[in-house]
Design a protein around this motif. Structure first.
Motif, mmCIF file in Angstrom:
data_model
loop_
_atom_site.group_PDB
_atom_site.id
_atom_site.type_symbol
_atom_site.label_atom_id
_atom_site.label_comp_id
_atom_site.label_asym_id
_atom_site.label_seq_id
_atom_site.Cartn_x
_atom_site.Cartn_y
_atom_site.Cartn_z
ATOM 1 N N LYS A 142 0.839 -1.212 0.000
ATOM 2 C CA LYS A 142 0.000 0.000 0.000
ATOM 3 C C LYS A 142 0.869 1.255 0.000
ATOM 4 O O LYS A 142 0.575 2.231 -0.690
ATOM 5 N N LYS A 143 1.943 1.210 0.780
ATOM 6 C CA LYS A 143 2.876 2.344 0.809
ATOM 7 C C LYS A 143 3.558 2.506 -0.559
ATOM 8 O O LYS A 143 3.742 3.616 -1.043
ATOM 9 N N ALA A 144 3.891 1.381 -1.183
ATOM 10 C CA ALA A 144 4.522 1.423 -2.509
ATOM 11 C C ALA A 144 3.570 1.967 -3.559
ATOM 12 O O ALA A 144 3.990 2.645 -4.497
ATOM 13 N N LEU A 145 2.275 1.687 -3.382
ATOM 14 C CA LEU A 145 1.291 2.178 -4.338
ATOM 15 C C LEU A 145 1.159 3.696 -4.290
ATOM 16 O O LEU A 145 0.783 4.328 -5.269
ATOM 17 N N LYS A 146 1.515 4.303 -3.151
ATOM 18 C CA LYS A 146 1.519 5.767 -3.065
ATOM 19 C C LYS A 146 2.670 6.359 -3.878
ATOM 20 O O LYS A 146 2.562 7.455 -4.410
ATOM 21 N N ILE A 147 3.784 5.628 -3.970
ATOM 22 C CA ILE A 147 4.926 6.094 -4.761
ATOM 23 C C ILE A 147 4.658 5.896 -6.254
ATOM 24 O O ILE A 147 4.948 6.752 -7.073
ATOM 25 N N TYR A 148 4.104 4.727 -6.602
ATOM 26 C CA TYR A 148 3.809 4.389 -7.997
ATOM 27 C C TYR A 148 2.320 4.069 -8.133
ATOM 28 O O TYR A 148 1.928 2.907 -8.213
ATOM 29 N N PRO A 149 1.450 5.086 -8.173
ATOM 30 C CA PRO A 149 0.007 4.826 -8.173
ATOM 31 C C PRO A 149 -0.513 4.128 -9.434
ATOM 32 O O PRO A 149 -1.577 3.510 -9.381
ATOM 33 N N TYR A 150 0.209 4.177 -10.535
ATOM 34 C CA TYR A 150 -0.282 3.574 -11.780
ATOM 35 C C TYR A 150 0.513 2.338 -12.184
ATOM 36 O O TYR A 150 0.366 1.866 -13.304
ATOM 37 N N ASN A 151 1.316 1.799 -11.290
ATOM 38 C CA ASN A 151 2.120 0.628 -11.627
ATOM 39 C C ASN A 151 1.265 -0.634 -11.533
ATOM 40 O O ASN A 151 0.757 -0.979 -10.471
ATOM 41 N N ARG A 152 1.140 -1.326 -12.654
ATOM 42 C CA ARG A 152 0.278 -2.508 -12.713
ATOM 43 C C ARG A 152 0.812 -3.681 -11.899
ATOM 44 O O ARG A 152 0.041 -4.427 -11.304
ATOM 45 N N GLU A 153 2.134 -3.854 -11.880
ATOM 46 C CA GLU A 153 2.695 -4.992 -11.157
ATOM 47 C C GLU A 153 2.480 -4.852 -9.646
ATOM 48 O O GLU A 153 2.178 -5.832 -8.966
ATOM 49 N N ILE A 154 2.638 -3.646 -9.130
ATOM 50 C CA ILE A 154 2.417 -3.423 -7.699
ATOM 51 C C ILE A 154 0.937 -3.614 -7.366
ATOM 52 O O ILE A 154 0.592 -4.244 -6.368
ATOM 53 N N LYS A 155 0.054 -3.105 -8.236
ATOM 54 C CA LYS A 155 -1.381 -3.308 -8.016
ATOM 55 C C LYS A 155 -1.731 -4.792 -8.071
ATOM 56 O O LYS A 155 -2.515 -5.279 -7.254
ATOM 57 N N ARG A 156 -1.153 -5.505 -9.025
ATOM 58 C CA ARG A 156 -1.419 -6.938 -9.152
ATOM 59 C C ARG A 156 -0.956 -7.691 -7.905
ATOM 60 O O ARG A 156 -1.666 -8.569 -7.403
ATOM 61 N N ALA A 157 0.210 -7.337 -7.383
ATOM 62 C CA ALA A 157 0.704 -7.982 -6.161
ATOM 63 C C ALA A 157 -0.212 -7.679 -4.986
ATOM 64 O O ALA A 157 -0.503 -8.572 -4.172
ATOM 65 N N LEU A 158 -0.695 -6.450 -4.893
ATOM 66 C CA LEU A 158 -1.598 -6.076 -3.809
ATOM 67 C C LEU A 158 -2.932 -6.813 -3.942
ATOM 68 O O LEU A 158 -3.486 -7.296 -2.950
ATOM 69 N N ILE A 159 -3.436 -6.934 -5.164
ATOM 70 C CA ILE A 159 -4.681 -7.673 -5.409
ATOM 71 C C ILE A 159 -4.525 -9.128 -4.975
ATOM 72 O O ILE A 159 -5.392 -9.684 -4.293
#
Length: 186
Positions: A142-159
């Motif tokens: 979640k903290k990483a998603l604040k740095i890269y809000p449009y990064n698909r790989e980080i969103k996929r990992a969070l999902i």
């Protein structure tokens, strides 16, 4: 007589300029030479190695000129090539940080440049895979998603982590935010 006086005048003005100025800094980043002008910003990663090659001013021999940064030991990079992680010791390198580097003549500020340090998305994902506790991993992503809000790989990992932990409400809100919009299509 006159030649000697002129030389002394130029030498004095070179050593003690009335309006000293900073031109640029040359850094070596991972073997690549980069020129940073006054007021510019450079983006780096925590694993990047830097070395200050040259500080360009109009002061003879750069007498009294040094670099100053409150949270980073940038002067150490003048003497040897070091990683950002070594220069900025007491900070979390998996967050975005902005360092203001001042070029000073003794205590007088001549100019500055900024160093923005943020990890690459792949560095974040590698670190997240090493976190065993799923709650801590989700908090980290979640903290990483604040740095890269449009990064698909980080969103996929969070999902995937939301699915694994059964956090269905948070999963649904994240999936809704992934709907295509003009900002996150590219």
């Amino acid at each position: 007589g006159d030649v000697y006086k002129r030389q002394l005048y130029y030498l004095y003005n070179c050593l003690y300029p009335t309006h000293p100025s900073f031109n640029y800094v040359i850094l070596k980043k991972n073997g690549q030479i980069i020129k940073i002008l006054n007021g510019e910003t450079i983006n780096l990663r925590p694993k990047d190695h830097i070395k200050v090659i040259k500080i360009s001013t109009d002061i003879c021999l750069n007498r009294g000129v040094h670099l100053y940064c409150g949270y980073m030991d940038i002067t150490a990079a003048i003497y040897e090539e070091m990683s950002i992680a070594q220069l900025a010791k007491n900070i979390d390198l998996f967050e975005e940080h902005i360092f203001d580097v001042d070029v000073k003549l003794y205590t007088r500020k001549l100019g500055n440049f900024k160093i923005v340090v943020k990890p690459a998305p792949q560095d974040i994902l590698d670190r997240a895979q090493r976190i065993i506790n799923i709650e801590l991993r989700i908090a980290f992503l979640k903290k990483a998603l604040k740095i890269y809000p449009y990064n698909r790989e980080i969103k996929r990992a969070l999902i995937n982590n939301y699915k694994e932990s059964g956090r269905w409400n948070e999963l649904i809100s994240l999936l809704k935010s992934c709907e295509p919009t003009r900002e996150n299509l590219y």
